[in-house]
Design an enzyme around this catalytic site. Sequence first.
Site, PDB file in Angstrom:
ATOM      1  CB  SER A 146       4.454  -5.656 -11.642  1.00 28.20           C
ATOM      2  OG  SER A 146       3.166  -6.223 -11.663  1.00 28.20           O
ATOM      3  CE1 TYR A 159       2.054  -2.269  -7.993  1.00 26.54           C
ATOM      4  CE2 TYR A 159       1.500  -3.667  -9.853  1.00 26.54           C
ATOM      5  CZ  TYR A 159       2.196  -3.452  -8.680  1.00 26.54           C
ATOM      6  OH  TYR A 159       3.051  -4.419  -8.205  1.00 26.54           O
TER       7      TYR A 159
HETATM    8  P1  NDP Z   1       4.640  -5.352   0.636  1.00 27.50           P
HETATM    9  O1  NDP Z   1       3.432  -4.492   0.826  1.00 27.50           O
HETATM   10  O2  NDP Z   1       4.842  -6.531   1.503  1.00 27.50           O
HETATM   11  O3  NDP Z   1       5.956  -4.491   0.654  1.00 27.50           O
HETATM   12  C1  NDP Z   1       6.006  -3.172   0.171  1.00 27.50           C
HETATM   13  C2  NDP Z   1       7.215  -2.525   0.771  1.00 27.50           C
HETATM   14  O4  NDP Z   1       7.368  -1.219   0.247  1.00 27.50           O
HETATM   15  C3  NDP Z   1       7.114  -2.422   2.274  1.00 27.50           C
HETATM   16  O5  NDP Z   1       8.313  -2.910   2.807  1.00 27.50           O
HETATM   17  C4  NDP Z   1       6.943  -0.940   2.537  1.00 27.50           C
HETATM   18  O6  NDP Z   1       7.620  -0.559   3.709  1.00 27.50           O
HETATM   19  C5  NDP Z   1       7.621  -0.338   1.320  1.00 27.50           C
HETATM   20  N1  NDP Z   1       7.095   0.976   0.995  1.00 27.50           N
HETATM   21  C6  NDP Z   1       5.906   1.283   0.437  1.00 27.50           C
HETATM   22  N2  NDP Z   1       5.777   2.608   0.307  1.00 27.50           N
HETATM   23  C7  NDP Z   1       6.908   3.154   0.811  1.00 27.50           C
HETATM   24  C8  NDP Z   1       7.368   4.478   0.958  1.00 27.50           C
HETATM   25  N3  NDP Z   1       6.632   5.542   0.567  1.00 27.50           N
HETATM   26  N4  NDP Z   1       8.581   4.672   1.504  1.00 27.50           N
HETATM   27  C9  NDP Z   1       9.333   3.632   1.908  1.00 27.50           C
HETATM   28  N5  NDP Z   1       8.959   2.355   1.774  1.00 27.50           N
HETATM   29  C10 NDP Z   1       7.745   2.118   1.240  1.00 27.50           C
HETATM   30  O7  NDP Z   1       4.520  -5.795  -0.895  1.00 27.50           O
HETATM   31  P2  NDP Z   1       5.423  -6.718  -1.836  1.00 27.50           P
HETATM   32  O8  NDP Z   1       6.550  -7.307  -1.124  1.00 27.50           O
HETATM   33  O9  NDP Z   1       4.467  -7.568  -2.533  1.00 27.50           O
HETATM   34  O10 NDP Z   1       5.926  -5.621  -2.875  1.00 27.50           O
HETATM   35  C11 NDP Z   1       7.289  -5.344  -3.091  1.00 27.50           C
HETATM   36  C12 NDP Z   1       7.470  -4.898  -4.541  1.00 27.50           C
HETATM   37  O11 NDP Z   1       7.122  -5.988  -5.393  1.00 27.50           O
HETATM   38  C13 NDP Z   1       6.569  -3.736  -4.941  1.00 27.50           C
HETATM   39  O12 NDP Z   1       7.278  -2.877  -5.819  1.00 27.50           O
HETATM   40  C14 NDP Z   1       5.449  -4.419  -5.682  1.00 27.50           C
HETATM   41  O13 NDP Z   1       4.825  -3.565  -6.605  1.00 27.50           O
HETATM   42  C15 NDP Z   1       6.205  -5.538  -6.367  1.00 27.50           C
HETATM   43  N6  NDP Z   1       5.381  -6.632  -6.829  1.00 27.50           N
HETATM   44  C16 NDP Z   1       4.707  -7.446  -5.957  1.00 27.50           C
HETATM   45  C17 NDP Z   1       3.947  -8.503  -6.454  1.00 27.50           C
HETATM   46  C18 NDP Z   1       3.230  -9.445  -5.581  1.00 27.50           C
HETATM   47  O14 NDP Z   1       2.518 -10.333  -6.105  1.00 27.50           O
HETATM   48  N7  NDP Z   1       3.337  -9.363  -4.257  1.00 27.50           N
HETATM   49  C19 NDP Z   1       3.833  -8.757  -7.885  1.00 27.50           C
HETATM   50  C20 NDP Z   1       4.589  -7.857  -8.687  1.00 27.50           C
HETATM   51  C21 NDP Z   1       5.324  -6.833  -8.176  1.00 27.50           C
HETATM   52  P3  NDP Z   1       6.827   0.210   4.918  1.00 27.50           P
HETATM   53  O15 NDP Z   1       5.686  -0.690   5.281  1.00 27.50           O
HETATM   54  O16 NDP Z   1       7.860   0.326   5.974  1.00 27.50           O
HETATM   55  O17 NDP Z   1       6.421   1.502   4.336  1.00 27.50           O
END
Ligand code: NDP
Length: 256
Positions: A146, A159
């Site tokens: 991130s 985070y």
């Molecule tokens: P979303 O909330 O859209 O996606 C998060 C994903 O993680 C979901 O698919 C969710 O699946 C999964 N997830 C969360 N917790 C669990 C768990 N305990 N077990 C299994 N799956 C899990 O967010 P983003 O797409 O934005 O985030 C994806 C990655 O990118 C993350 O690591 C985030 O920190 C990182 N990121 C995002 C940024 C942004 O601006 N959006 C910036 C920087 C980094 P389910 O719902 O099925 O649990």
Amino acid sequence: MTSSRFDLRGKVAVVTGGNGGIGLGMARGLADAGADIAVVGRNEAKSKAAVEDLSQRGVKAIAVATDVTDKAAIEAMIARVVKDLGRIDILVNNAGMSIRKPPHELELDEWNKVIDTNLTSAFLCSKLAYPHLKASGNGKVINIGSMMSIFGASFATAYAASKGGIVQYTRACANAWAPDNIQVNAILPGWIDTDLTRGARQQVSGLHERVLARTPAGRWGDIDDFAGIAVFLASPASNFVTGTAIPVDGGFSVMA
Ligand code: NDP
């Protein structure tokens, strides 16, 4: 010749959090390059929709319902992927979440939840996938950091700690697994329009405008912005690239 460097046909990719957001953007890129995909997440409706989307790209896709904070569930997930898709060549540690509180307000269970989901999950998935990545002969691990791997923010206590840890974990694995021809790299997304940041925008007033003003590209990122970098880091094109942390941020991290 150029295209063969990016050819993922015959490869199998595991994408945690591949059922939405950035994970789905990367999974689509990998599928378009020919990889079969295992979508790992908890929400079965989202995973079902993602599998339909990916299957339409002419590859095999399966959903494996898994909580990535649960070691036994990860062991079962890895076994299922190998049983159903035959191998694991690419692991994308993307699942993540945030609890937005300043350090003095964050509770221990909240800290543990964020660290377990964002950092310990990458350790467990990588460790348990390692024998298969090694057997692949050209394994690839992509960890999602991130801007909080570089910067801090008052509301990003656990985070930022987890995302800083992801970069150092990436470097350690890159060293350890280079002799196995496994490359391990991180992607550092800027501000991307997903469910995660929709929540942040509701909670942190003025965030939307501040991101626009602070991003040289003048826009929020889209999940499609992650397809190409995922293919590069998963393919033979990146065979001499390891231990890096590549911002995909519209210039956010180089804005003076
Ligand atoms: P979303 O909330 O859209 O996606 C998060 C994903 O993680 C979901 O698919 C969710 O699946 C999964 N997830 C969360 N917790 C669990 C768990 N305990 N077990 C299994 N799956 C899990 O967010 P983003 O797409 O934005 O985030 C994806 C990655 O990118 C993350 O690591 C985030 O920190 C990182 N990121 C995002 C940024 C942004 O601006 N959006 C910036 C920087 C980094 P389910 O719902 O099925 O649990």
